[in-house]
Structure formats: structure tokens, C-alpha cells
Design an enzyme around this catalytic site. Structure first.
Site, PDB file in Angstrom:
ATOM      1  CG  ASP A   1     144.468 -37.887  27.449  1.00  0.00           C
ATOM      2  OD1 ASP A   1     145.704 -37.810  27.371  1.00  0.00           O
ATOM      3  OD2 ASP A   1     143.742 -38.283  26.504  1.00  0.00           O
TER       4      ASP A   1
ATOM      5  N   GLY B   1     164.007 -45.114  16.221  1.00  0.00           N
ATOM      6  CA  GLY B   1     162.551 -45.098  16.275  1.00  0.00           C
ATOM      7  C   GLY B   1     162.131 -43.997  17.231  1.00  0.00           C
TER       8      GLY B   1
ATOM      9  CB  CYS C   1     160.786 -36.955  18.719  1.00  0.00           C
ATOM     10  SG  CYS C   1     159.665 -36.395  19.982  1.00  0.00           S
TER      11      CYS C   1
HETATM   12  C1  UDX Z   1     164.443 -38.272  21.419  1.00  0.00           C
HETATM   13  C2  UDX Z   1     165.421 -37.195  21.911  1.00  0.00           C
HETATM   14  O1  UDX Z   1     166.589 -37.840  22.447  1.00  0.00           O
HETATM   15  C3  UDX Z   1     164.758 -36.327  22.952  1.00  0.00           C
HETATM   16  O2  UDX Z   1     165.630 -35.259  23.325  1.00  0.00           O
HETATM   17  C4  UDX Z   1     163.457 -35.738  22.380  1.00  0.00           C
HETATM   18  O3  UDX Z   1     162.778 -34.979  23.354  1.00  0.00           O
HETATM   19  C5  UDX Z   1     162.548 -36.858  21.895  1.00  0.00           C
HETATM   20  O4  UDX Z   1     163.249 -37.673  20.944  1.00  0.00           O
HETATM   21  P1  UDX Z   1     163.594 -40.599  22.345  1.00  0.00           P
HETATM   22  O5  UDX Z   1     162.974 -40.764  21.006  1.00  0.00           O
HETATM   23  O6  UDX Z   1     162.777 -40.872  23.543  1.00  0.00           O
HETATM   24  O7  UDX Z   1     164.162 -39.121  22.517  1.00  0.00           O
HETATM   25  O8  UDX Z   1     164.851 -41.588  22.453  1.00  0.00           O
HETATM   26  P2  UDX Z   1     166.403 -41.530  22.091  1.00  0.00           P
HETATM   27  O9  UDX Z   1     167.162 -42.025  23.241  1.00  0.00           O
HETATM   28  O10 UDX Z   1     166.830 -40.253  21.528  1.00  0.00           O
HETATM   29  O11 UDX Z   1     166.496 -42.664  20.983  1.00  0.00           O
HETATM   30  C6  UDX Z   1     165.844 -42.544  19.734  1.00  0.00           C
HETATM   31  C7  UDX Z   1     166.176 -43.721  18.851  1.00  0.00           C
HETATM   32  O12 UDX Z   1     167.540 -43.681  18.449  1.00  0.00           O
HETATM   33  C8  UDX Z   1     165.980 -45.092  19.530  1.00  0.00           C
HETATM   34  O13 UDX Z   1     165.364 -45.962  18.611  1.00  0.00           O
HETATM   35  C9  UDX Z   1     167.384 -45.538  19.867  1.00  0.00           C
HETATM   36  O14 UDX Z   1     167.532 -46.947  19.920  1.00  0.00           O
HETATM   37  C10 UDX Z   1     168.170 -44.928  18.713  1.00  0.00           C
HETATM   38  N1  UDX Z   1     169.586 -44.674  19.028  1.00  0.00           N
HETATM   39  C11 UDX Z   1     169.936 -43.744  19.970  1.00  0.00           C
HETATM   40  C12 UDX Z   1     170.582 -45.362  18.321  1.00  0.00           C
HETATM   41  O15 UDX Z   1     170.288 -46.197  17.450  1.00  0.00           O
HETATM   42  N2  UDX Z   1     171.894 -45.068  18.604  1.00  0.00           N
HETATM   43  C13 UDX Z   1     172.273 -44.158  19.537  1.00  0.00           C
HETATM   44  O16 UDX Z   1     173.495 -43.955  19.718  1.00  0.00           O
HETATM   45  C14 UDX Z   1     171.256 -43.469  20.246  1.00  0.00           C
HETATM   46  P1  ADP Z   2     153.369 -37.520  23.569  1.00  0.00           P
HETATM   47  O1  ADP Z   2     154.419 -38.581  23.338  1.00  0.00           O
HETATM   48  O2  ADP Z   2     153.656 -36.268  22.775  1.00  0.00           O
HETATM   49  O3  ADP Z   2     153.101 -37.269  24.997  1.00  0.00           O
HETATM   50  P2  ADP Z   2     150.967 -39.150  23.432  1.00  0.00           P
HETATM   51  O4  ADP Z   2     150.236 -39.672  22.225  1.00  0.00           O
HETATM   52  O5  ADP Z   2     151.641 -40.129  24.345  1.00  0.00           O
HETATM   53  O6  ADP Z   2     152.019 -38.089  22.875  1.00  0.00           O
HETATM   54  O7  ADP Z   2     149.978 -38.288  24.331  1.00  0.00           O
HETATM   55  C1  ADP Z   2     149.165 -37.279  23.858  1.00  0.00           C
HETATM   56  C2  ADP Z   2     147.832 -37.352  24.610  1.00  0.00           C
HETATM   57  O8  ADP Z   2     147.066 -36.183  24.306  1.00  0.00           O
HETATM   58  C3  ADP Z   2     146.949 -38.548  24.266  1.00  0.00           C
HETATM   59  O9  ADP Z   2     146.682 -39.308  25.432  1.00  0.00           O
HETATM   60  C4  ADP Z   2     145.646 -37.910  23.708  1.00  0.00           C
HETATM   61  O10 ADP Z   2     144.472 -38.622  24.054  1.00  0.00           O
HETATM   62  C5  ADP Z   2     145.683 -36.536  24.343  1.00  0.00           C
HETATM   63  N1  ADP Z   2     144.901 -35.517  23.633  1.00  0.00           N
HETATM   64  C6  ADP Z   2     144.946 -35.198  22.323  1.00  0.00           C
HETATM   65  N2  ADP Z   2     144.099 -34.182  22.046  1.00  0.00           N
HETATM   66  C7  ADP Z   2     143.497 -33.833  23.223  1.00  0.00           C
HETATM   67  C8  ADP Z   2     142.537 -32.848  23.599  1.00  0.00           C
HETATM   68  N3  ADP Z   2     142.029 -31.993  22.705  1.00  0.00           N
HETATM   69  N4  ADP Z   2     142.160 -32.785  24.892  1.00  0.00           N
HETATM   70  C9  ADP Z   2     142.680 -33.633  25.806  1.00  0.00           C
HETATM   71  N5  ADP Z   2     143.587 -34.576  25.511  1.00  0.00           N
HETATM   72  C10 ADP Z   2     144.006 -34.686  24.239  1.00  0.00           C
END
Ligand code: UDX
Ligand code: ADP
Length: 471
Positions: free
Chosen positions: A37, A279, A282
Site C-alpha cells: 500500500d 451505506g 459499494c
Molecule cells: C455489499 C454487498 O453485500 C457485497 O456483496 C459487495 O461485495 C459490497 O457491497 P457491504 O456494503 O459490505 O456489502 O454491506 P451489506 O451487508 O450489503 O449492507 C449494505 C447496506 O445495506 C448497509 O448499510 C446495511 O445496513 C443496509 N441493509 C442491508 C439494509 O438496510 N437492509 C438489509 O436488509 C440489508
Molecule cells: P476497498 O474497500 O476497495 O478495499 P480501501 O480504500 O479500503 O478500499 O483500500 C484501498 C487501498 O488501496 C488504500 O489503502 C490505498 O492507500 C491503496 N492504494 C490506492 N492506490 C494505490 C497504489 N497505486 N499503490 C498502492 N496502494 C494503493
């Protein structure tokens, strides 16, 4: 390539790179994995002797890191060296939404993808398999291939030619359950056109994933499947949240409706839990990426359809904040509000796109004094998130006396209202009699996650508002 000697480099030691590589290292003792990183502090934190101080909190992660670190899993800032010696390089860098320029607010900011592709192109030796792990817009593999190939074409002929295979291997882990999701995935998707490279990656997963769960597709299907899966999941949350508002005005109960609807096997029960809005890093980003892609190809109807999912999500947060103001006599000036939970969901210290950000910022803007409790999120992240939100809305961040408390009961003393924004287990079994005695009257409890027992709160003399429950 001798399987016994495969070396892996993962660029990006974040929420995806760290846990994913830890699980691969644990399951494949014959691999040497280096996670790199640009953020030296992140690397130092991953190397912290105290496993409770890792930069990512995930149940089960510390144990795995404890077993593998400095055996076949290494966290280092030696980026070039790690790429140079690797057969496979995973790209797990951040891809937030672009803040300005073309596609601002919708398209992904690909600067970190591009710079890591350039790092790979320049430092790699011989043949390297480059694997996209971060969620990326469809056709990003094309950009990566272009950058990589431009370096391999520039070879002077003195050293062996660099060659690359690009694969898409999106990560479906959810935060808070990352380790379980990695150990028992519903599927592993590998997109690409080079069978040898696909099989090599497949062989790694076969160490713990059943063969029938490993799906191979072309590159673009793999990239689009990731966006589509997240869009479908987010759409279910917006659907149930939209109905939660209908429940409140009709006297229906969203839990009864959710259960009744989810028992239809065609619909299924998962992801129908109402809340303050989704939230996480993704959902919003991926839907907006899809919207951007559709607009780009002139599919405006499709773009509008998916954009509504995000709009309902924003509306849910906004309507919760407005309900709180209305119940507190339309005036929050100098009122003390206790916020329970700031992470975007339980069991994570991540606040990215947390619904708590806009709800808290809007309450501050009304003049409320907030005391925030969260078992895992640090104060610095909360202040940064709220400041950023207000700045983006051109609203001032006055020194509003934002306070933080690590003890739940201290945090609610003299409060006018308690607002539960994250479903941490600690909040589901509170002593409401004790809390009621220490609050200012008339005291209110707003439960946006439906985790508390309504009767216990009512019998303590407090008023309660529960999301999606018509009272
Ligand atoms: C999501 C996808 O689930 C995962 O497959 C992908 O790789 C990344 O995005 P994540 O964002 O970590 O994962 O959490 P997730 O459990 O999906 O929840 C996302 C949001 O939806 C949270 O804020 C959660 O509180 C909310 N949520 C989830 C609800 O409000 N209701 C539900 O029934 C499920
Ligand atoms: P994710 O949830 O997708 O894992 P994060 O923001 O938690 O995203 O992590 C991404 C990481 O990638 C950060 O710690 C950031 O510093 C690192 N990063 C971004 N660009 C580079 C790069 N060119 N070389 C090495 N690390 C990098």
C-alpha cells in the site's frame, strides 16, 4: 509456472485487499503473498503486534492474520519489489465516485486504478497475471490492458518481453461478515479470455471452494455481474424502505409485511430489512456507475430506473431527519441528541456512505448538540465525515459541541432524544428504566433499525418512534 512457487502481490491493503489475502494465505500455505500500500500507516497498522489494532475490524480476521502474518502473508510498502517478484498481481485499490469533471457524481474515479496499472506495467518481469479485484466500471479491463500493453510494446529487446493476462475476479464480500463470505462464497467469478490464467486462479480457489461454485465468464460479463448484483441488492433495500413509509401512514407493520413478502420463495427473505438507507462503499457507487454506463450508451430509461434506487435511499435519510425535528416540536436549538451508532452497519468500523453522516449533519445544521456513541468508529472519522458532508452542501461546520462517549449510559444523560442509527447488538438490550431516569422529558427514542423492544421503552415513560411501524 511451478505451482509450489507462486508469488502473489496485492496492491491495496484496504477492506477488500487485507481480508481477502489473509484468507487466501490461510488456505494456500504454498503461496507467498505480499500486500502493499502507498499508505505507510496502513501497512504499519497491519503489522501491529497487537492484533486488536489492525486497520480493518472483521470478526475472525485477527486470528487469521495471527496465523499467517510473516509466514506466507506479508504487509509491506515495497511496492515495486513485490510486483517484480510476483506471478499474479491483484488490484484492490480504492475507486470512489468522481468529484469533478466529466461524470462527476456518477462515474468512478479511476486515478488509483490507472496508477497501480502503471506500477505493474513498469515493475513487472516476464508474464504477469493481473487480477481486477476492486469493483470497477464495465470495460475497465480494457483500460488496464491498454496501459499494460503499452509498456510491453516499448521493450528494447534487451530484457525478455513483458506479457500480461488480465482477469476480472470481483469480490462479493460484505463487511462485518467478510471472513465468512470469503470462506463460504456463494460463487467465485473469474472473467477473462486466457484459459491458462483462468485455470491458475481457479486452482487457488479450489483449495477451499467447491468447483461448481467457480464460474468462468468473459471479462465484460464478470465486470457487469458485480455491478448488477450490487444494484439488485440495493434495489431490494430501497423497495422495502419505500414501503416502510407506507406502513407508517397506514398502520401496517413493515416487519410483518417484510416477512409475508419474503416467504414467497421467488422473492426470498434476505435483504428485506428496513433501515435508515443503505451505506457502504459499494452500493451507491456501483449503481451510479451503472447509471453512467447506461446514459453513455443512450439507455436513458434504464439509467432512470436504477437512479431511482439511489434517490429513494437519499429520501429515506432525509425523511428520518425531518421526522426527528417534527417530533421535537420543530426546534432542535440547544437540544441534546444521543446518537447510537455511526458505522454504516454493525460489526464494522467503516463509515463510508453511512446514513448516519447526513442524518447527523442535518441535525447539527438545525442547531442540535450531538453526543455520538459507536463501539468501533473513531472520533476523527466521524468529524471528517460530517465536515465533508456539510462542506459539499455549502453548509458551515460550527463548533457545535460535537461530543463522543464510550459509555452508552453516560452518552444519554440529559438527552432530549436517542437516535439508533446502527444495529450494534449492545443497543438491543438496554436498561430503559435507567435511561429514562437520566433523560430530559419528554424524552424520545427513534429506532431506525428496529432492534429495541417497543414495550420496554414505552413502559419506561419515553416516547418511541420505530421505522415502518404505524402507531
Ligand atoms: C455489499 C454487498 O453485500 C457485497 O456483496 C459487495 O461485495 C459490497 O457491497 P457491504 O456494503 O459490505 O456489502 O454491506 P451489506 O451487508 O450489503 O449492507 C449494505 C447496506 O445495506 C448497509 O448499510 C446495511 O445496513 C443496509 N441493509 C442491508 C439494509 O438496510 N437492509 C438489509 O436488509 C440489508
Ligand atoms: P476497498 O474497500 O476497495 O478495499 P480501501 O480504500 O479500503 O478500499 O483500500 C484501498 C487501498 O488501496 C488504500 O489503502 C490505498 O492507500 C491503496 N492504494 C490506492 N492506490 C494505490 C497504489 N497505486 N499503490 C498502492 N496502494 C494503493
Amino acid at each position: 509456472m511451478n505451482k509450489q512457487q507462486i508469488k502473489i502481490c496485492c496492491i491495496g491493503a484496504g477492506y477488500v485487499g487485507g481480508p481477502t489475502m489473509a484468507v487466501i494465505a490461510d488456505k494456500c500455505k504454498n503461496l507467498i503473498i505480499k500486500v502493499v500500500d502507498i499508505n505507510q500507516k496502513r501497512i504499519d497498522d497491519w503489522n501491529n503486534e497487537d492484533l486488536s489494532c489492525l486497520p480493518v475490524f472483521e470478526p475472525g480476521l485477527a486470528e487469521i492474520v495471527g496465523r499467517t502474518r510473516n509466514k506466507n502473508l506479508f504487509f509491506t510498502s515495497k511496492i515495486e519489489e513485490s510486483i517484480m517478484e510476483s506471478d499474479i498481481v491483484f488490484m484492490s485499490v480504492n475507486t470512489p465516485i468522481k468529484q469533478k469533471g466529466i461524470g462527476a457524481g456518477k462515474a468512478s474515479d479511476l486515478r488509483w486504478v490507472e496508477s497501480s496499472a502503471r506500477q505493474i506495467a513498469s515493475a513487472s518481469v516476464g508474464h504477469t497475471i493481473v487480477v481486477e479485484k476492486s469493483t470497477l466500471p464495465v470495460k475497465t479491463a480494457y483500460t488496464i490492458k491498454n496501459i499494460l500493453n503499452s509498456y510491453s510494446n516499448n521493450e528494447s529487446g534487451k530484457t525478455p518481453k513483458k506479457t500480461f493476462s488480465v482477469l476480472s475476479n470481483p469480490e462479493f464480500l460484505a463487511e462485518g461478515t467478510a471472513i465468512n463470505d470469503l470462506l463460504f462464497p456463494d460463487r467465485v467469478l473469474i472473467g477473462g479470455d486466457n484459459t491458462k490464467a483462468i485455470n491458475l486462479l481457479r486452482d487457488i480457489y479450489l483449495n477451499w471452494v467447491p468447483a461448481e461454485k467457480i464460474i468462468s465468464t468473459n471479462l465484460w460479463s464478470s465486470e457487469l455481474s458485480k455491478l448488477t448484483a450490487n444494484a439488485f441488492l440495493a434495489q431490494r433495500i430501497s423497495s422495502i424502505n419505500s414501503i416502510s413509509a407506507v406502513c407508517e401512514v397506514t398502520g401496517a407493520d413493515i416487519h410483518e409485511v417484510s416477512k409475508a413478502v419474503g416467504t414467497d420463495t421467488r422473492i426470498g427473505a434476505k435483504f428485506l430489512h428496513p433501515g435508515p438507507g443503505f451505506g457502504g462503499s459499494c452500493f451507491k457507487k456501483d449503481i451510479l456507475n451503472l447509471v453512467y454506463l447506461c446514459n453513455y450508451y443512450g439507455l436513458d430509461q434504464v439509467a432512470n430506473f436504477w437512479e431511482e434506487v439511489v434517490k429513494i435511499n437519499d429520501w429515506q435519510k432525509d425523511r428520518i431527519y425531518k421526522i426527528i425535528v417534527e417530533k421535537l416540536f420543530g426546534n432542535l436549538a440547544n437540544k441534546k441528541l444521543s446518537i447510537l451508532g455511526f458505522a454504516f452497519k454493525a460489526n464494522t468500523n467503516d463509515t463510508r456512505e453511512s446514513p448516519a453522516i447526513s442524518i447527523c449533519a442535518d441535525l447539527i445544521n438545525e442547531g442540535a448538540k450531538l453526543v455520538i456513541h459507536d463501539p468501533k468508529v473513531d472520533e476523527e472519522s466521524i468529524i471528517g465525515d460530517i465536515k465533508n458532508y456539510l462542506r459539499n452542501k455549502n453548509l458551515p461546520f460550527y463548533d457545535c459541541g460535537l461530543e463522543f462517549e464510550k459509555d452508552i449510559y453516560n452518552s444519554v444523560e440529559e438527552s432530549d432524544a436517542i437516535i439508533i442509527l446502527t444495529e450494534w447488538e449492545d443497543y438491543s438490550n438496554l436498561n430503559w428504566q435507567k435511561i429514562s431516569r437520566s433523560m430530559r422529558k419528554p424524552g424520545w427514542v427513534f429506532d431506525t433499525r428496529n432492534i429495541i423492544q417497543i414495550e420496554k421503552v414505552k413502559s419506561s415513560g419515553l416516547n418511541i418512534w420505530c421505522l415502518g411501524v404505524g402507531i
